[in-house]
Design a protein around this motif. Structure first.
Motif, PDB file in Angstrom:
ATOM      1  N   GLU A  16       0.852  -1.178   0.000  1.00  0.00           N
ATOM      2  CA  GLU A  16       0.000   0.000   0.000  1.00  0.00           C
ATOM      3  C   GLU A  16       0.892   1.233   0.000  1.00  0.00           C
ATOM      4  O   GLU A  16       1.633   1.458   0.950  1.00  0.00           O
ATOM      5  CB  GLU A  16      -0.918  -0.039   1.229  1.00  0.00           C
ATOM      6  CG  GLU A  16      -2.030   0.960   1.193  1.00  0.00           C
ATOM      7  CD  GLU A  16      -1.599   2.318   1.663  1.00  0.00           C
ATOM      8  OE1 GLU A  16      -2.316   3.277   1.392  1.00  0.00           O
ATOM      9  OE2 GLU A  16      -0.539   2.434   2.293  1.00  0.00           O
ATOM     10  N   GLY A  17       0.888   2.000  -1.065  1.00  0.00           N
ATOM     11  CA  GLY A  17       1.679   3.217  -1.125  1.00  0.00           C
ATOM     12  C   GLY A  17       2.928   3.042  -1.979  1.00  0.00           C
ATOM     13  O   GLY A  17       3.146   2.008  -2.610  1.00  0.00           O
ATOM     14  N   GLU A  18       3.772   4.075  -1.992  1.00  0.00           N
ATOM     15  CA  GLU A  18       4.898   4.110  -2.916  1.00  0.00           C
ATOM     16  C   GLU A  18       6.223   3.975  -2.196  1.00  0.00           C
ATOM     17  O   GLU A  18       6.597   4.815  -1.376  1.00  0.00           O
ATOM     18  CB  GLU A  18       4.884   5.438  -3.682  1.00  0.00           C
ATOM     19  CG  GLU A  18       3.655   5.602  -4.527  1.00  0.00           C
ATOM     20  CD  GLU A  18       3.693   6.894  -5.317  1.00  0.00           C
ATOM     21  OE1 GLU A  18       3.670   7.959  -4.701  1.00  0.00           O
ATOM     22  OE2 GLU A  18       3.784   6.810  -6.547  1.00  0.00           O
ATOM     23  N   GLU A  39       6.605   8.056  -1.187  1.00  0.00           N
ATOM     24  CA  GLU A  39       5.232   8.559  -1.086  1.00  0.00           C
ATOM     25  C   GLU A  39       5.296  10.042  -0.730  1.00  0.00           C
ATOM     26  O   GLU A  39       5.945  10.425   0.242  1.00  0.00           O
ATOM     27  CB  GLU A  39       4.541   7.781   0.035  1.00  0.00           C
ATOM     28  CG  GLU A  39       3.140   8.224   0.329  1.00  0.00           C
ATOM     29  CD  GLU A  39       2.105   7.461  -0.476  1.00  0.00           C
ATOM     30  OE1 GLU A  39       2.456   6.420  -1.048  1.00  0.00           O
ATOM     31  OE2 GLU A  39       0.966   7.925  -0.526  1.00  0.00           O
ATOM     32  N   PRO A  40       4.651  10.894  -1.525  1.00  0.00           N
ATOM     33  CA  PRO A  40       4.760  12.324  -1.199  1.00  0.00           C
ATOM     34  C   PRO A  40       4.130  12.665   0.151  1.00  0.00           C
ATOM     35  O   PRO A  40       3.079  12.124   0.483  1.00  0.00           O
ATOM     36  CB  PRO A  40       4.000  13.017  -2.322  1.00  0.00           C
ATOM     37  CG  PRO A  40       3.539  11.982  -3.253  1.00  0.00           C
ATOM     38  CD  PRO A  40       3.835  10.633  -2.693  1.00  0.00           C
ATOM     39  N   PRO A  41       4.756  13.535   0.916  1.00  0.00           N
ATOM     40  CA  PRO A  41       4.194  13.899   2.213  1.00  0.00           C
ATOM     41  C   PRO A  41       2.879  14.654   2.066  1.00  0.00           C
ATOM     42  O   PRO A  41       2.690  15.393   1.099  1.00  0.00           O
ATOM     43  CB  PRO A  41       5.265  14.790   2.844  1.00  0.00           C
ATOM     44  CG  PRO A  41       6.126  15.235   1.729  1.00  0.00           C
ATOM     45  CD  PRO A  41       6.026  14.209   0.639  1.00  0.00           C
ATOM     46  N   ARG A  42       2.000  14.466   3.038  1.00  0.00           N
ATOM     47  CA  ARG A  42       0.691  15.112   2.972  1.00  0.00           C
ATOM     48  C   ARG A  42       0.450  16.025   4.171  1.00  0.00           C
ATOM     49  O   ARG A  42      -0.549  16.699   4.238  1.00  0.00           O
ATOM     50  CB  ARG A  42      -0.402  14.055   2.808  1.00  0.00           C
ATOM     51  CG  ARG A  42      -0.276  13.311   1.462  1.00  0.00           C
ATOM     52  CD  ARG A  42      -1.149  12.067   1.386  1.00  0.00           C
ATOM     53  NE  ARG A  42      -2.547  12.405   1.356  1.00  0.00           N
ATOM     54  CZ  ARG A  42      -3.511  11.635   1.867  1.00  0.00           C
ATOM     55  NH1 ARG A  42      -3.213  10.498   2.456  1.00  0.00           N
ATOM     56  NH2 ARG A  42      -4.756  12.010   1.801  1.00  0.00           N
ATOM     57  N   ILE A  63      -5.752   9.384   6.081  1.00  0.00           N
ATOM     58  CA  ILE A  63      -4.349   8.994   5.950  1.00  0.00           C
ATOM     59  C   ILE A  63      -4.275   7.659   5.229  1.00  0.00           C
ATOM     60  O   ILE A  63      -3.388   7.419   4.420  1.00  0.00           O
ATOM     61  CB  ILE A  63      -3.667   8.926   7.337  1.00  0.00           C
ATOM     62  CG1 ILE A  63      -3.539  10.344   7.911  1.00  0.00           C
ATOM     63  CG2 ILE A  63      -2.301   8.238   7.243  1.00  0.00           C
ATOM     64  CD1 ILE A  63      -3.010  10.399   9.338  1.00  0.00           C
ATOM     65  N   CYS A  64      -5.235   6.767   5.508  1.00  0.00           N
ATOM     66  CA  CYS A  64      -5.133   5.420   4.938  1.00  0.00           C
ATOM     67  C   CYS A  64      -6.489   4.865   4.548  1.00  0.00           C
ATOM     68  O   CYS A  64      -7.373   4.739   5.392  1.00  0.00           O
ATOM     69  CB  CYS A  64      -4.477   4.470   5.925  1.00  0.00           C
ATOM     70  SG  CYS A  64      -4.346   2.790   5.265  1.00  0.00           S
ATOM     71  N   GLY A  65      -6.630   4.502   3.267  1.00  0.00           N
ATOM     72  CA  GLY A  65      -7.883   3.924   2.784  1.00  0.00           C
ATOM     73  C   GLY A  65      -8.073   2.485   3.218  1.00  0.00           C
ATOM     74  O   GLY A  65      -9.176   1.953   3.151  1.00  0.00           O
ATOM     75  N   SER A 415       1.336   4.740   2.626  1.00  0.00           N
ATOM     76  CA  SER A 415       0.608   6.004   2.734  1.00  0.00           C
ATOM     77  C   SER A 415       0.554   6.446   4.182  1.00  0.00           C
ATOM     78  O   SER A 415       0.634   7.628   4.485  1.00  0.00           O
ATOM     79  CB  SER A 415      -0.815   5.868   2.205  1.00  0.00           C
ATOM     80  OG  SER A 415      -0.802   5.555   0.851  1.00  0.00           O
ATOM     81  N   THR A 418       3.767   7.733   5.333  1.00  0.00           N
ATOM     82  CA  THR A 418       4.122   8.591   4.198  1.00  0.00           C
ATOM     83  C   THR A 418       5.517   8.388   3.936  1.00  0.00           C
ATOM     84  O   THR A 418       6.282   9.082   3.978  1.00  0.00           O
ATOM     85  CB  THR A 418       4.146  10.090   4.467  1.00  0.00           C
ATOM     86  OG1 THR A 418       3.200  10.450   5.330  1.00  0.00           O
ATOM     87  CG2 THR A 418       4.167  10.834   3.205  1.00  0.00           C
ATOM     88  N   HIS A 419       5.351   8.460   4.814  1.00  0.00           N
ATOM     89  CA  HIS A 419       6.630   8.489   5.145  1.00  0.00           C
ATOM     90  C   HIS A 419       6.965   7.062   4.738  1.00  0.00           C
ATOM     91  O   HIS A 419       6.346   6.190   5.060  1.00  0.00           O
ATOM     92  CB  HIS A 419       6.847   8.691   6.564  1.00  0.00           C
ATOM     93  CG  HIS A 419       6.061   9.676   7.308  1.00  0.00           C
ATOM     94  ND1 HIS A 419       5.841  10.933   6.954  1.00  0.00           N
ATOM     95  CD2 HIS A 419       5.438   9.553   8.473  1.00  0.00           C
ATOM     96  CE1 HIS A 419       5.172  11.513   7.829  1.00  0.00           C
ATOM     97  NE2 HIS A 419       4.899  10.720   8.757  1.00  0.00           N
TER      98      HIS A 419
END
Lengths: 428, 254
Positions: A16-18, A39-42, A63-65, A415, A418-419
């Motif tokens: 989940e995420g990059e 993952e780009p910071p939000r 923050i998380c789906g 995600s 995000t980090h």
């Protein structure tokens, strides 16, 4: 002659995420092992400042789906702590029921869609379905049961709308839960079959010595609890930030957390190893039949632990539904009170901590969120080092695949942290 | 077989998860389309071009500005899914703040972080063929859109309000009956009036309709107990950029 190798994975899949992975070896010895989270910071902790004290459950859900309920409940726990409110037992049970739905859905997703393909040498669940159609259909039905439970209690499975401070906007009638119980009884069979299925997979040997961190409670901890750990002295939740410290590394937009300066592990293996005595009924029997002892320290076997936890979550849901009477009130008022509150819960991936400071106007003055994947990054990198050492004779493709598996063992939620990770392996 | 690609930008993954949440339809769908690229779900990655791209998330980094353009070039049809991709998402709150200050709050070494000052929707960078609203999107709308594009008809994406959906469903109006503040009259349809069904006012997950009547709604929100700053905050969430644009003249000066 210096033998150098680099292994890189630019985009980790089935997480989940990059994230990406970078490993450098010199003469077969790993010199650099990095999980890169790009993952780009939000900036959640920044924009939460100035928001009303009622808003973090809805805002942090985003923050998380995959584990929005974990965010909602840790946020509720923290703000209710700050405001000095304790939930009615009936409402706490309903909160636990919603959280069981998330465990069932999230664990089924990881077991069948993200993790099982590794053990079957397939790229994804669609490919797995070609040779294991019945198993995949079973997994989808199990996942669906978790989602329906979240919809029933939370109104929506992704970012539930029915959760608020102090309880819920509305609570179900007893009759509404009946068809759900029917679906959950079928899900219990599916969950037990899942344990038997994954227990038959072939697990690489890997024994880890990370310190374990989890919650413990009267029952197998899910929606709340007290800190328990495998080595050091337990500490109260309001001292969390003194023990679990986040630091930043240049290769990641995720913060890395340590426990009293050392690497630690949170999530299914930690929960199971610290609380397995609390598993009861068919979950206990399934764990024994699957060959799990009181503890499980091999991250590759986390898929079995997730399956056992899924059995538990289904059983627990049925127990809560069986005892359910609609609460006298859907929520307790949580008037703002200046001060600091701490909240924890066991997200499917591990311990999730929230801290909020509320000002005199009832607005959030400061927020701290420590997700499980940030805590597990040091453990993941340590596992990667061990896997690389053990697999040094493998060719690049096989070693890279093994590294990716070592990461997926953790069901990392990038995600959330995000980090997170691109695998690059440099062999020099 | 038509090819499908699923892309992620800054987001929570919830909208692409919606595709995996189609438990009853997923295996059938996989017989109708080739899932060519879907990093969260598959290790098999097929190079473009693609017949259909689903784009989740907002554009927040310099490299993502380039990536969305490359994806557009490789895609016959591009569908933006969810509030991040259609409006910039909740992370667009930075657009109205100092992003360097934001980074300093979250990160001890903000200089390690590469980020843009704004979070923008896909449509700010490339031509988008369809937009699925929502935080998260609605599973039924996603399936209908995929089915429509497969058979060559237009997706059914009603532009009505949540209020309209709610009336059609026969739900008792939470504002009229109980004085609960509700954004249903100005919020884009698509969720099926979930919140009012749960005795909660709509909080705007699907963003504003094309012509939201903010001057009519805002006094009602005040009547139902929201202060000026609270009215601003109720719009400053997942679709902050669109609600800001819709209500510029109505807002409390900052």
């Amino acid at each position: 002659v210096t033998d150098s190798r680099t292994i890189r994975v630019g985009a980790l899949t089935r997480v989940e995420g990059e994230g990406a992975l970078h490993v450098e070896l010199r003469n077969g010895v790993p010199e650099r092992v990095e999980l890169n989270i790009y993952e780009p910071p939000r900036f959640f902790e920044a924009f939460l400042r100035g928001r009303a004290h009622t808003e973090p459950p809805d805002l942090t859900a985003r923050i998380c789906g995959i584990c929005p309920v974990a965010y909602q409940i840790s946020a509720c726990n923290a703000i209710e702590d700050a405001c000095g409110v304790t939930l009615d037992p009936e409402l706490a049970a309903l909160r636990r029921l919603l959280y069981c739905g998330e465990w069932i859905h999230s664990h089924a997703l990881h077991i069948y869609m993200l993790h099982a393909p590794d053990f079957l040498a397939e790229p994804d669940i669609i490919a797995v379905a070609r040779n294991h159609r019945a198993a995949v259909e079973r997994g989808l039905a199990l996942k669906k049961a978790g989602n329906r439970l979240m919809e029933l209690i939370g109104g929506r499975s992704i970012h539930p709308i029915n959760v608020r401070l102090g309880g819920f906007y509305s609570v179900p009638a007893k009759a509404d839960l009946k068809p759900m119980a029917e679906q959950l009884r079928r899900a219990l069979d599916d969950a037990l079959a899942t344990v038997a299925w994954v227990a038959g997979f072939d697990f690489p040997d890997l024994t880890t010595d990370h310190e374990l961190l989890a919650l413990t409670a009267d029952r197998y901890a899910i929606e709340d609890g007290q800190i328990i750990r495998s080595a050091g002295k337990p500490f109260p939740i309001n001292e969390f930030s003194e023990h679990v410290v986040e630091t930043q590394v240049p290769h990641s937009t995720a913060l890395h957390a340590t426990l009293d300066g050392g690497r630690h592990l949170t999530g299914p293996l930690a929960r199971y190893s610290l609380n397995s005595a609390q598993l009861t009924g068919v979950a206990r029997e399934a764990a024994t039949a699957a060959g799990l002892g009181e503890q499980c320290r091999n991250p590759f076997r986390s898929i079995v632990v997730r399956a056992v936890e899924t059995v538990y979550a289904v059983e627990e849901s049925l127990r809560i539904i069986d005892a359910y009477e609609p609460p006298a009130r859907a929520f307790i008022d949580v008037p703002a009170r200046p001060g600091v509150g701490h909240g924890v819960s066991e997200a499917p991936r591990g311990l999730l901590y929230h801290r909020y400071e509320i000002d005199d106007d009832g607005l959030i003055k400061a927020a701290v969120i420590v997700p499980p994947t940030a805590q597990n990054q040091a453990a993941i990198e340590d596992d990667l080092t061990r896997v690389v050492v053990a697999g040094v004779d493998l060719d690049d493709a096989a070693l890279t695949a093994m590294c990716e598996r070592a990461i997926r063992n953790y069901d990392p939620c990038i995600s959330c942290s995000t980090h997170f990770l691109t695998l690059t392996v440099d062999r020099r | 077989m038509p090819s499908l690609a699923v892309w992620k930008f800054a987001s929570c993954d919830g909208c692409q998860l919606t595709l995996l949440d189609c438990e009853d339809e997923l295996l059938t769908l996989a017989e109708q389309v080739q899932i060519a690229t879907f990093v969260e779900a598959s290790s098999a990655i097929v190079a473009g071009p693609y017949d259909l791209s689903l784009v989740e998330g907002s554009i927040t980094t310099p490299s993502d500005e380039n990536r969305i353009r490359e994806i557009r070039e490789q895609s016959t049809v591009l569908v933006a899914i969810g509030a991040c991709a259609t409006a910039g998402g909740i992370q667009a709150l930075r657009n109205f703040a100092d992003v360097a200050e934001f980074a300093s709050v979250v990160y001890a070494r903000p200089d390690y972080i590469s980020t843009l000052a704004t979070s923008t929707p896909a449509s700010a960078h490339v031509k988008v063929d369809y937009e699925l609203r929502g935080c998260p999107i609605d599973r039924g709308q996603l399936l209908d859109t995929l089915a429509a594009l497969l058979v060559g008809r237009k997706p059914r994406l009603p532009a009505a309000t949540v209020c309209t959906e709610c009336k059609r469903a026969g739900v008792t109006c939470v504002t009229v009956a109980e004085g609960i503040a509700c954004l249903g009259p100005v919020t884009h349809a698509g969720c099926g009036a979930l919140c009012p069904r749960h005795h909660r006012g709509c909080y705007g997950c699907f963003g504003p309709t094309a012509t939201p009547n903010m001057p009519a709604l805002i006094p009602l929100l005040h009547r139902d107990g929201l202060s000026g700053p609270q009215v601003d905050q109720v719009f400053d969430t997942f679709n902050v950029t669109q609600f800001q644009a819709a209500s510029d003249s109505e807002r409390t000066p900052r």
